[in-house]
Design an enzyme around this catalytic site. Structure first.
Site, short mmCIF file in Angstrom:
data_model
loop_
_atom_site.label_atom_id
_atom_site.label_comp_id
_atom_site.label_asym_id
_atom_site.label_seq_id
_atom_site.Cartn_x
_atom_site.Cartn_y
_atom_site.Cartn_z
N THR A 14 2.21 6.07 2.00
CA THR A 14 1.65 5.43 0.80
C THR A 14 0.13 5.47 0.79
O THR A 14 -0.49 5.85 -0.21
CB THR A 14 2.14 3.97 0.72
OG1 THR A 14 3.57 3.96 0.65
CG2 THR A 14 1.58 3.29 -0.52
N VAL A 15 -0.48 5.08 1.91
CA VAL A 15 -1.95 5.06 1.97
C VAL A 15 -2.50 6.47 1.98
O VAL A 15 -3.48 6.78 1.28
CB VAL A 15 -2.43 4.27 3.20
CG1 VAL A 15 -3.95 4.34 3.31
CG2 VAL A 15 -1.98 2.82 3.10
N GLY A 132 -6.88 -4.83 2.72
CA GLY A 132 -6.84 -3.75 1.74
C GLY A 132 -8.16 -3.41 1.11
O GLY A 132 -9.05 -2.86 1.76
N GLY A 185 8.97 -5.23 -5.56
CA GLY A 185 8.16 -4.41 -4.67
C GLY A 185 7.01 -5.14 -4.00
O GLY A 185 6.17 -4.51 -3.36
N LYS A 203 -4.08 -9.09 11.57
CA LYS A 203 -5.35 -9.02 10.84
C LYS A 203 -6.35 -10.05 11.38
O LYS A 203 -7.54 -9.76 11.52
CB LYS A 203 -5.10 -9.24 9.35
CG LYS A 203 -4.30 -8.13 8.71
CD LYS A 203 -3.88 -8.48 7.29
CE LYS A 203 -3.06 -7.36 6.65
NZ LYS A 203 -2.55 -7.73 5.32
N GLY A 300 -1.48 -2.26 -1.21
CA GLY A 300 -1.26 -1.27 -2.26
C GLY A 300 -1.91 0.05 -1.91
O GLY A 300 -2.90 0.10 -1.17
#
Length: 428
Positions: A14-15, A132, A185, A203, A300
Site C-alpha cells: 500500500t505505501v 503517517g 476499511g 510508535k 493511508g
C-alpha cells in the site's frame, strides 16, 4: 542543476504504491522545486498492486540488485521485522541511504540500525514510521532540536480514535463500531494490533527514543488497549466533562523515563479530546516553546507515502550539497532507567459489575479506604437488573494501591462482583 537521484524500492504494498504514484504523478513539480529529478530505478517485490503504474524501471528478482552503485537511496517498505532488518543492515553495509516506514523494525532495533548507519556514514529517513502524514519526526529532531522536551501526549492510532469517536457520537457498542470499522476499511480483519495498543506502543517507543535520547524498545512500553471500553464508560466520561482517548504518553521524571499506552479520561476542552475520527495528534511540551500540537491523518497510502517522499527529498538535497548528514549521531541513545507505573499517582475511573443489592457500595468503599483511596463521584445504573454497573471516580491515589484494592475486591467479594473490572486513568 544537480544530477537526478535514483531510488530502489523493496516492497510494493500500500505505501510503496503510494510512493510510486507521488514520484510519477508529481515528477515535474519535484524537478522544478529541487532542480533535479527523483527516478525509480529498480524494484524488488514478490507481489504488487501497482506494477502497471511503473515506467522506466527494472523489476528485479534479486534484492541485492538494489545495492547497485547507481542507486542512491533504498526504500524499505516491506514491513515486518526479520526480513526487513536483514535487508536494512545489508543495505547500510553497502553504504546505501535508507528510507523506511517500518515502525515495528525501528521500535525494536532502532538503536542498532541508527548506530550502524552512523558508522557507515549513511542516513536513515523514518518519518513515515510514526503518524503517517504528520511530520513529527522532523519536528522533534530538527525544529525542536534546541528544546528540552518534557513530555509527549499523543493519539497515534487512527483505528482506535475512530472507534472511540464513533461510540461517542452514535451511542453504539464497541463490537458494533469495530465491525463497522472493519467493513469501512478503518480496521484490519484482525484488529488486535491496533485495539490492543501494540501499534501505538511501537510508535511511542520511536518518539521516546528521539525525544529523550533514550535506549528504549517496544518491550519497555507499558500497554493497555481499548477492548474493554463500553458506551457506558464513554457516557459517564461525557457527563463529567471528559472524552475517552487511547493515548501514548512519554515523560521524564527524575531522570527516569515512563512510556505508556492506555485509554484516558481527557478533559473535553483539551485539544486532544477534540481530535476525532482517523486523525492523529501529537502534543509536545518543551522548555522553550511550551506546548505545540500537530494534527493530521495518521495512516493511508498517500499520507504515509508523502512522508516517505519527504525523506527521499531531504536525502536528495544532501547529495546536491555534497554531504549526506546522518539523522542521529552514534552516541545519541543513552541507557535509560524506567519508571514503574505502579509508583505514579492519578485520579481513576473504575467500573465494577455488581449484583444489585444493599451493602454493595459500602463493601467496595471499605476496601478502597483501606488503601487510602477516596471516592470523588459514584453512580449506579441499570436498577432492577441482576447485575448492574457501579461507576466510581476517585480522588488522586497511587496506582499500586488502586490495583491492590481491585484485586482484593474481586477475590474476597466474589458474591457481589461479576465480570471484569474496568480501570481508566484520568489525564492530569
Amino acid at each position: 542543476m544537480g544530477r537526478d537521484i535514483n531510488v530502489g524500492i523493496f516492497g510494493l504494498g500500500t505505501v510503496g504504491c503510494g510512493v510510486v504514484k507521488i514520484l510519477q504523478d508529481n515528477a515535474d513539480v519535484i524537478r522544478k522545486r529541487l532542480g533535479f529529478g527523483i527516478n525509480i530505478k529498480k524494484v524488488f517485490s514478490h507481489t504488487s498492486k501497482c506494477k502497471n503504474l511503473l515506467t522506466n524501471y527494472t523489476y528485479t528478482k534479486d534484492y541485492k540488485e538494489l545495492f547497485d552503485e547507481r542507486i542512491d537511496i533504498v526504500l524499505e517498505l516491506i514491513g515486518g521485522i526479520d526480513v526487513a532488518r536483514r535487508f536494512v543492515i545489508e543495505a547500510i553495509e553497502h553504504k546505501k541511504n535508507i528510507v523506511s516506514a517500518n515502525k515495528a523494525l525501528l521500535a525494536n532495533y532502532g538503536v542498532e540500525i541508527f548506530s550502524k548507519a552512523a558508522k557507515n556514514g549513511v542516513k536513515i529517513g523514518f518519518e513515515a514510521s510514526v503518524a503517517g502524514g504528520v511530520p513529527i519526526i522532523k519536528i522533534i529532531t530538527r525544529d525542536l532540536m534546541a528544546n528540552n522536551i518534557k513530555s509527549i501526549k499523543a493519539i497515534v492510532n487512527g483505528t482506535c480514535n475512530y472507534i472511540l469517536s464513533q461510540m461517542f457520537e452514535t451511542h453504539e457498542s464497541f463490537e458494533t463500531i469495530l465491525n463497522k470499522a472493519i467493513k469501512e476499511g478503518y480496521a484490519e480483519r484482525d484488529p488486535s494490533f491496533d485495539i490492543d495498543g501494540i501499534d501505538s506502543a511501537q510508535k511511542m517507543a520511536i518518539l521516546a527514543a528521539i525525544s529523550f535520547n533514550a535506549k528504549i524498545e517496544e518491550k519497555d512500553v507499558y500497554v493497555e488497549g481499548i477492548r474493554d471500553i463500553d458506551f457506558i464508560d464513554i457516557d459517564f466520561a461525557r457527563q463529567l466533562g471528559y472524552r475517552i482517548k487511547l493515548l501514548g504518553i512519554a515523560s521524564m521524571k527524575n531522570e527516569r523515563l515512563l512510556v505508556r499506552v492506555a485509554p484516558y479520561f481527557v478533559e473535553a476542552e483539551n485539544i486532544l479530546a477534540k481530535v476525532d475520527g482517523v486523525y492523529n495528534a501529537i502534543s509536545v511540551i518543551s522548555d522553550m516553546t511550551g506546548q505545540t500540537t500537530y494534527v493530521g491523518k495518521g495512516a493511508g497510502s498517500l499520507p504515509t507515502a508523502s512522508s516517505v517522499v519527504a525523506d527521499i527529498i531531504d536525502i536528495a538535497k544532501d547529495f546536491e550539497s555534497g554531504k549526506v548528514k546522518d539523522t542521529l549521531s552514534k552516541g545519541v541513545f543513552e541507557k535509560t532507567e524506567f519508571v514503574d507505573i505502579d509508583s505514579l499517582e492519578s485520579h481513576f475511573y473504575i467500573r465494577f459489575s455488581v449484583i444489585d443489592s444493599v451493602g454493595v457500595l459500602a463493601n467496595i468503599a471499605y476496601v478502597l479506604s483501606k488503601y487510602d483511596i477516596s471516592i470523588k463521584s459514584v453512580v449506579q445504573t441499570g436498577k432492577g437488573l441482576d447485575v448492574v454497573p457501579l461507576l466510581v471516580l476517585t480522588h488522586k491515589a497511587k496506582e499500586s494501591n488502586i490495583k491492590k484494592a481491585i484485586l482484593e475486591i474481586e477475590q474476597d467479594h466474589k458474591s457481589i462482583i461479576k465480570n471484569g473490572t474496568v480501570l481508566i486513568r484520568v489525564l492530569e
